[in-house]
Design an enzyme around this catalytic site. Structure first.
Site, PDB file in Angstrom:
ATOM      1  N   ASN A 145      51.465  35.450  35.791  1.00  0.00           N
ATOM      2  CA  ASN A 145      51.277  34.033  35.455  1.00  0.00           C
ATOM      3  C   ASN A 145      50.473  33.935  34.161  1.00  0.00           C
ATOM      4  OD1 ASN A 145      48.335  33.909  36.127  1.00  0.00           O
ATOM      5  ND2 ASN A 145      49.145  34.529  38.124  1.00  0.00           N
ATOM      6  N   LYS A 196      64.152  52.080  36.265  1.00  0.00           N
ATOM      7  CA  LYS A 196      64.442  50.800  35.610  1.00  0.00           C
ATOM      8  C   LYS A 196      65.754  50.225  36.167  1.00  0.00           C
ATOM      9  CE  LYS A 196      65.399  48.741  31.156  1.00  0.00           C
ATOM     10  NZ  LYS A 196      65.826  49.000  29.811  1.00  0.00           N
ATOM     11  N   ILE A 208      42.980  37.124  49.163  1.00  0.00           N
ATOM     12  CA  ILE A 208      41.666  37.764  48.973  1.00  0.00           C
ATOM     13  C   ILE A 208      40.539  36.810  49.399  1.00  0.00           C
ATOM     14  CG2 ILE A 208      40.137  38.855  47.278  1.00  0.00           C
ATOM     15  CD1 ILE A 208      42.736  39.382  45.578  1.00  0.00           C
ATOM     16  N   PHE A 261      38.809  28.592  43.684  1.00  0.00           N
ATOM     17  CA  PHE A 261      39.370  27.668  42.694  1.00  0.00           C
ATOM     18  C   PHE A 261      40.679  27.129  43.253  1.00  0.00           C
ATOM     19  CE2 PHE A 261      37.548  27.446  38.317  1.00  0.00           C
ATOM     20  CZ  PHE A 261      36.335  28.051  38.609  1.00  0.00           C
ATOM     21  N   LYS A 271      40.848  27.867  53.988  1.00  0.00           N
ATOM     22  CA  LYS A 271      40.411  29.212  53.606  1.00  0.00           C
ATOM     23  C   LYS A 271      38.972  29.491  54.055  1.00  0.00           C
ATOM     24  CE  LYS A 271      43.661  29.732  49.807  1.00  0.00           C
ATOM     25  NZ  LYS A 271      44.133  30.778  48.905  1.00  0.00           N
TER      26      LYS A 271
HETATM   27  O1  PMT Z   1      42.258  32.302  33.292  1.00  0.00           O
HETATM   28  P1  PMT Z   1      42.346  31.006  32.543  1.00  0.00           P
HETATM   29  O2  PMT Z   1      43.488  31.008  31.526  1.00  0.00           O
HETATM   30  O3  PMT Z   1      41.035  30.627  31.929  1.00  0.00           O
HETATM   31  O4  PMT Z   1      42.744  29.852  33.578  1.00  0.00           O
HETATM   32  C1  PMT Z   1      41.845  29.497  34.576  1.00  0.00           C
HETATM   33  C2  PMT Z   1      42.579  29.220  35.902  1.00  0.00           C
HETATM   34  C3  PMT Z   1      43.483  28.019  35.734  1.00  0.00           C
HETATM   35  C4  PMT Z   1      43.381  30.450  36.342  1.00  0.00           C
HETATM   36  C5  PMT Z   1      41.433  28.942  36.959  1.00  0.00           C
HETATM   37  O5  PMT Z   1      40.704  27.816  36.548  1.00  0.00           O
HETATM   38  C6  PMT Z   1      42.003  28.696  38.345  1.00  0.00           C
HETATM   39  O6  PMT Z   1      42.372  27.593  38.720  1.00  0.00           O
HETATM   40  N1  PMT Z   1      42.083  29.789  39.165  1.00  0.00           N
HETATM   41  C7  PMT Z   1      42.712  29.785  40.482  1.00  0.00           C
HETATM   42  C8  PMT Z   1      44.210  29.907  40.319  1.00  0.00           C
HETATM   43  C9  PMT Z   1      44.920  29.948  41.640  1.00  0.00           C
HETATM   44  O7  PMT Z   1      45.503  30.956  41.948  1.00  0.00           O
HETATM   45  O8  PMT Z   1      44.807  28.899  42.386  1.00  0.00           O
HETATM   46  P2  PMT Z   1      45.463  28.767  43.858  1.00  0.00           P
HETATM   47  O9  PMT Z   1      45.308  27.326  44.153  1.00  0.00           O
HETATM   48  O10 PMT Z   1      46.838  29.357  43.889  1.00  0.00           O
HETATM   49  O11 PMT Z   1      44.536  29.660  44.776  1.00  0.00           O
HETATM   50  C10 PMT Z   1      43.439  29.137  45.486  1.00  0.00           C
HETATM   51  C11 PMT Z   1      42.325  30.159  45.574  1.00  0.00           C
HETATM   52  O12 PMT Z   1      42.739  31.272  46.343  1.00  0.00           O
HETATM   53  C12 PMT Z   1      41.863  30.709  44.246  1.00  0.00           C
HETATM   54  O13 PMT Z   1      40.464  30.831  44.307  1.00  0.00           O
HETATM   55  C13 PMT Z   1      42.519  32.079  44.160  1.00  0.00           C
HETATM   56  O14 PMT Z   1      41.717  33.000  43.422  1.00  0.00           O
HETATM   57  C14 PMT Z   1      42.555  32.476  45.634  1.00  0.00           C
HETATM   58  N2  PMT Z   1      43.679  33.364  46.006  1.00  0.00           N
HETATM   59  C15 PMT Z   1      44.967  32.934  45.881  1.00  0.00           C
HETATM   60  C16 PMT Z   1      45.990  33.745  46.303  1.00  0.00           C
HETATM   61  C17 PMT Z   1      45.683  35.028  46.824  1.00  0.00           C
HETATM   62  N3  PMT Z   1      46.652  35.849  47.215  1.00  0.00           N
HETATM   63  N4  PMT Z   1      44.420  35.436  46.913  1.00  0.00           N
HETATM   64  C18 PMT Z   1      43.411  34.631  46.518  1.00  0.00           C
HETATM   65  O15 PMT Z   1      42.238  35.012  46.607  1.00  0.00           O
END
Ligand code: PMT
Length: 399
Positions: A210, A289, A307, A323, A341
């Site tokens: 991403n 590949k 995580i 986040f 979560k």
């Molecule tokens: O890196 P930048 O370009 O500065 O951009 C910042 C950002 C937009 C990436 C950041 O501000 C942000 O929003 N990060 C979280 C992105 C995300 O994956 O959001 P989510 O809504 O899909 O996930 C929710 C939370 O679960 C997040 O804290 C994520 O880290 C966590 N997660 C998600 C999936 C997973 N398999 N494991 C996780 O721990």
């Protein structure tokens, strides 16, 4: 450590004899690690040339609110957002009066209104002008507005008078600017942060990922160090430089990120999950590949571990900040993630908006907890990170 490493400092120079010292100040700020951009009033240019300031700051000078060429390079609102701190040195009696009134009829006063950054003001004027009740009232107004007044020093003045009104020495001003970024809100705390994207292999040459650049997570690591924390940063593949005094662990996939989080989580006080972890990975990674043959190709995916949820489910769970990157119903989805979560706090960002979220230098976020919602308006990611660290420190203190 250079105390202003990576910081963006706007140096405003107004008209007064002490303007000649501004060149030394720009140099000192850069010695402390800052990137400096200079804004000069017309008065300042009577005392020192823009060329001098351009040479010592390493950047073109900004001096006109309505200069289309300058606006095209970096507009005044962009410049206001770029700044982590603004220092006006020297600040003449007239510029202090105009700042106190909230005027916006030249570039410097407009920037001071438009920036969310801390503004420091280093007065320099004749001792009688400094003592005048009008100046003192203006200074009191500036302090009430949250601006920080540096000095003035006492001593012999250029006009021959002796008394208060001399601008502080450039290095003292540079140190005062650096001190704005140091606070002890997280002294002794251990903080684990994930940042950047993960890459999920399809075959030896292709992967899914991403647009996360790591900027938000790296800014949080820097802000946590500035607050006195011991920081470990687990980063996906990004081009960001490791902040000073941060232990960095590089990973590629979600599984590697999880393994390293689990290896390091014990004893942490705070976990901040900024990484944009891929929700799915390819069920079977091809060992060779994949050749282009059929017109269509189907890949099968399996879910990656979450995580954040795994950390929240631990018996030794630290204070956990997740986040939420959303494109609609920001608060609703953030509240859902907070509860589902099991985090203590969710930082929600609207990634559908232009120039914020993924890859951008700026962001605007909403902090969601079980009992409060707090907006942090658009600013550069360093400023957002500092405010978030203060918010987290406050929440831990109150919990
Ligand atoms: O890196 P930048 O370009 O500065 O951009 C910042 C950002 C937009 C990436 C950041 O501000 C942000 O929003 N990060 C979280 C992105 C995300 O994956 O959001 P989510 O809504 O899909 O996930 C929710 C939370 O679960 C997040 O804290 C994520 O880290 C966590 N997660 C998600 C999936 C997973 N398999 N494991 C996780 O721990």
């Amino acid at each position: 450590m250079k105390r202003l490493s990576g910081k963006h400092i706007l140096l405003g120079i107004t008209g007064g004899i002490a303007a000649y010292k501004a060149a030394d100040l720009a140099r000192r700020l850069r010695e402390h690690g800052a990137e400096v951009r200079v804004v000069m009033t017309n008065g300042a240019k009577e005392f020192i040339t823009p060329l001098t300031l351009q040479a010592v700051s390493g950047n073109p000078i900004h001096d006109d609110l309505l200069d289309t060429a300058a606006e095209a390079a970096m507009g005044h609102i962009e410049l206001a957002r770029w700044a982590d701190a603004a220092v006006i040195a020297p600040a003449s009696a007239d510029s202090i009066a105009r700042l106190a009134q909230g005027r916006a009829d030249d570039l410097l006063t407009t920037l001071c209104l438009a920036t969310p950054a801390t503004i420091l003001v280093a007065p320099a004027m004749n001792q009688q002008m400094w003592r005048d009740a009008a100046t003192q009232q203006n200074i009191a107004n500036l302090q009430q507005q949250g601006k920080i007044i540096l000095g003035p020093a006492e001593g012999e003045q250029a006009c021959g008078d002796v008394g208060p009104g001399r601008m502080l020495e450039p290095n003292d001003i540079a140190i005062a600017v650096a001190e704005q970024f140091q606070h002890q809100a997280l002294t002794g705390k251990r903080v684990l942060i994930t940042a950047g994207p993960t890459q999920e292999a399809i075959d030896p040459v292709r992967y899914l990922s991403n647009h996360s650049s790591g900027k938000m997570g790296f800014a949080l690591a820097t802000a946590a160090v500035e607050a006195g924390a011991l920081v470990t940063l687990i980063a996906g593949p990004v081009a960001e430089q490791t902040p000073e005094r941060v232990t960095r662990i590089d990973v590629v996939s979600a599984q590697q990120m999880l393994d390293n989080v689990i290896d390091n989580i014990s004893g942490q006080d705070i976990f901040i999950s900024v990484a944009a972890v891929a929700d799915y990975r390819v069920a079977e990674v091809a060992t060779h590949k994949i050749k282009k043959s059929a017109d269509e190709m189907t890949l099968s995916f399996v879910k990656n571990p979450d995580i954040l949820t795994e950390v929240c489910q631990r018996g030794d769970k630290p204070f956990v900040v997740g986040f939420a990157a959303e494109t609609d119903n920001l608060i609703e989805h953030a509240k859902d993630k907070l509860i589902r979560k099991g985090c203590d706090m969710i930082v929600a960002n609207d990634v559908a908006k232009q120039a914020q979220g993924f890859g951008s230098d700026d962001n605007a976020v909403t902090v969601v907890t079980t009992d409060a919602i707090q907006d942090i308006p658009l600013a550069n990611k360093q400023q957002i990170a500092r405010t978030l660290i203060e918010t987290i420190a406050k929440a831990i203190k109150e919990s």
